[in-house]
Design an enzyme around this catalytic site. Structure first.
Site, mmCIF file in Angstrom:
data_model
loop_
_atom_site.group_PDB
_atom_site.id
_atom_site.type_symbol
_atom_site.label_atom_id
_atom_site.label_comp_id
_atom_site.label_asym_id
_atom_site.label_seq_id
_atom_site.Cartn_x
_atom_site.Cartn_y
_atom_site.Cartn_z
ATOM 1 N N GLY A 1 -1.979 -28.303 37.364
ATOM 2 C CA GLY A 1 -0.751 -28.415 36.579
ATOM 3 C C GLY A 1 0.040 -27.158 36.801
ATOM 4 O O GLY A 1 0.216 -26.725 37.937
ATOM 5 N N GLU A 2 0.474 -26.532 35.737
ATOM 6 C CA GLU A 2 1.243 -25.290 35.847
ATOM 7 C C GLU A 2 0.518 -24.248 34.990
ATOM 8 O O GLU A 2 0.530 -24.337 33.759
ATOM 9 C CB GLU A 2 2.670 -25.566 35.365
ATOM 10 C CG GLU A 2 3.720 -24.660 35.918
ATOM 11 C CD GLU A 2 3.626 -24.412 37.431
ATOM 12 O OE1 GLU A 2 3.665 -25.379 38.210
ATOM 13 O OE2 GLU A 2 3.507 -23.245 37.829
ATOM 14 N N SER A 3 -0.112 -23.296 35.663
ATOM 15 C CA SER A 3 -0.962 -22.345 34.941
ATOM 16 C C SER A 3 -0.181 -21.540 33.902
ATOM 17 O O SER A 3 -0.701 -21.223 32.831
ATOM 18 C CB SER A 3 -1.680 -21.424 35.922
ATOM 19 O OG SER A 3 -0.765 -20.798 36.782
ATOM 20 N N CYS B 1 -7.004 -26.178 41.188
ATOM 21 C CA CYS B 1 -5.646 -25.701 41.395
ATOM 22 C C CYS B 1 -5.195 -24.755 40.270
ATOM 23 O O CYS B 1 -5.684 -23.640 40.197
ATOM 24 C CB CYS B 1 -4.711 -26.876 41.618
ATOM 25 S SG CYS B 1 -3.271 -26.408 42.587
ATOM 26 N N ARG C 1 -0.560 -17.316 44.032
ATOM 27 C CA ARG C 1 0.013 -18.603 43.610
ATOM 28 C C ARG C 1 1.048 -19.110 44.626
ATOM 29 O O ARG C 1 1.721 -18.318 45.280
ATOM 30 C CB ARG C 1 0.673 -18.446 42.240
ATOM 31 C CG ARG C 1 -0.335 -18.150 41.147
ATOM 32 C CD ARG C 1 0.359 -17.977 39.810
ATOM 33 N NE ARG C 1 1.046 -19.188 39.408
ATOM 34 C CZ ARG C 1 2.125 -19.192 38.625
ATOM 35 N NH1 ARG C 1 2.642 -18.062 38.174
ATOM 36 N NH2 ARG C 1 2.681 -20.333 38.296
ATOM 37 N N ILE D 1 -1.281 -29.429 46.239
ATOM 38 C CA ILE D 1 0.033 -29.544 45.576
ATOM 39 C C ILE D 1 0.419 -28.164 45.044
ATOM 40 O O ILE D 1 -0.200 -27.663 44.105
ATOM 41 C CB ILE D 1 -0.009 -30.565 44.411
ATOM 42 C CG1 ILE D 1 -0.509 -31.928 44.900
ATOM 43 C CG2 ILE D 1 1.373 -30.694 43.764
ATOM 44 C CD1 ILE D 1 -0.804 -32.925 43.792
ATOM 45 N N ARG D 2 1.404 -27.557 45.656
ATOM 46 C CA ARG D 2 1.828 -26.191 45.283
ATOM 47 C C ARG D 2 0.589 -25.309 45.045
ATOM 48 O O ARG D 2 0.450 -24.643 44.012
ATOM 49 C CB ARG D 2 2.753 -26.212 44.062
ATOM 50 C CG ARG D 2 3.974 -27.099 44.275
ATOM 51 C CD ARG D 2 4.983 -26.960 43.153
ATOM 52 N NE ARG D 2 5.561 -25.619 43.181
ATOM 53 C CZ ARG D 2 5.717 -24.846 42.113
ATOM 54 N NH1 ARG D 2 5.335 -25.260 40.931
ATOM 55 N NH2 ARG D 2 6.257 -23.659 42.222
ATOM 56 N N HIS E 1 -6.875 -30.835 44.840
ATOM 57 C CA HIS E 1 -7.040 -31.788 43.729
ATOM 58 C C HIS E 1 -8.059 -32.864 44.087
ATOM 59 O O HIS E 1 -7.668 -33.979 44.462
ATOM 60 C CB HIS E 1 -5.697 -32.460 43.421
ATOM 61 C CG HIS E 1 -4.732 -31.608 42.682
ATOM 62 N ND1 HIS E 1 -4.493 -31.744 41.335
ATOM 63 C CD2 HIS E 1 -3.949 -30.601 43.094
ATOM 64 C CE1 HIS E 1 -3.597 -30.864 40.951
ATOM 65 N NE2 HIS E 1 -3.241 -30.152 42.007
ATOM 66 N N GLU F 1 -9.676 -34.756 42.274
ATOM 67 C CA GLU F 1 -9.579 -35.926 41.370
ATOM 68 C C GLU F 1 -8.580 -36.959 41.903
ATOM 69 O O GLU F 1 -8.551 -38.084 41.429
ATOM 70 C CB GLU F 1 -9.203 -35.465 39.951
ATOM 71 C CG GLU F 1 -7.750 -35.099 39.707
ATOM 72 C CD GLU F 1 -7.336 -33.734 40.262
ATOM 73 O OE1 GLU F 1 -8.145 -33.088 40.962
ATOM 74 O OE2 GLU F 1 -6.184 -33.320 40.013
HETATM 75 N N1 GLN Z 1 1.568 -23.875 41.313
HETATM 76 C C1 GLN Z 1 0.764 -24.110 40.164
HETATM 77 C C2 GLN Z 1 0.473 -22.800 39.428
HETATM 78 O O1 GLN Z 1 0.801 -21.767 39.898
HETATM 79 C C3 GLN Z 1 -0.534 -24.789 40.523
HETATM 80 C C4 GLN Z 1 -0.248 -26.148 41.112
HETATM 81 C C5 GLN Z 1 -1.258 -27.194 40.812
HETATM 82 O O2 GLN Z 1 -2.098 -27.061 39.928
HETATM 83 N N2 GLN Z 1 -1.153 -28.300 41.515
HETATM 84 O O3 GLN Z 1 -0.079 -22.799 38.375
#
Ligand code: GLN
Length: 205
Positions: A54-56, A85, A112, A140-141, A176, A178
């Site tokens: 997700g987005e940490s 991630c 990151r 993903i990112r 990921h 999952e």
């Molecule tokens: N870019 C996100 C972060 O810095 C991590 C991306 C992800 O969990 N798919 O938290």
């Protein structure tokens, strides 16, 4: 905590934000019992915990409520935990680009969003240390693990950088697992959970 190795381990999935649903599906497929975790009290009696992608930065903001960050910090010291991630970023000892707080449960440094905008999402299929065929890894990112401490074992890589690492009861993936149909990484985590509980039972007799 139960002394005997649990038949269907109870696995918490941190559900403050991000990709937690797919973890629930993977765990159910493998015969584990998932529990969504939104408040500290829900951590009670888990056999293992998953910190999803997700987005940490957003997750950290949610963790600032109810002393959740500090509770989690001590919880992951003794409970098998798998970070994917953003979850791996939360577990890392050091976070760069930019620097941010972390639970510091795993002796790695992560950068990151290290793969840049052009290839911020990609799928790689590559051989790993896991038994079986090459593994699909969905990025993903994704962060990049730029340093691993001496206790950290690398189980998969991309361009020479670790993408799946383990240290004791902590497992982390920069991808990921999952989101793939192949559940070998979750299977590995459940093995680690069973092993941890078997060791615990052994030590307490
Ligand atoms: N870019 C996100 C972060 O810095 C991590 C991306 C992800 O969990 N798919 O938290």
């Amino acid at each position: 905590m139960t002394a005997a190795a649990p038949k269907s381990p109870l696995i918490g999935v941190l559900a403050l934000q991000g990709a937690y649903d797919a973890h629930v599906r993977a765990l159910t497929t493998l015969g584990a019992t998932p529990r969504l975790i939104r408040v500290p009290a829900e951590l009670d009696a888990l056999d293992g915990l998953i910190l999803p992608g997700g987005e940490s930065t957003t997750m950290l903001r949610f963790l600032d409520r109810n002393g959740f960050f500090e509770i989690l910090q001590s919880y992951v010291k003794s409970t098998p935990t798998f970070g994917t991630c953003a979850g791996a970023i939360l577990l890392a000892a050091h976070v760069e680009a930019p620097a941010q707080r972390s639970l510091a449960a795993l002796d790695i440094t992560v950068q990151r969003n290290a793969y840049g905008r052009q290839i911020d999402s990609s799928i790689l299929t590559a051989p790993t240390a896991l038994p079986g065929p090459p593994l699909e890894m969905v990025f993903i990112r994704a962060p990049r693990i730029t340093r691993t401490g001496p206790s950290v074992e690398t189980l998969a890589t991309r361009d020479g950088f670790p993408t799946l690492v383990r240290s004791g009861h902590i497992l982390a993936a920069t991808f990921h697992p999952e989101l793939s149909a192949d559940h070998r990484v979750h299977q590995l985590f459940l093995t680690l959970v069973r092993q941890h509980h078997a060791d615990f039972a052994h030590k307490s007799h």
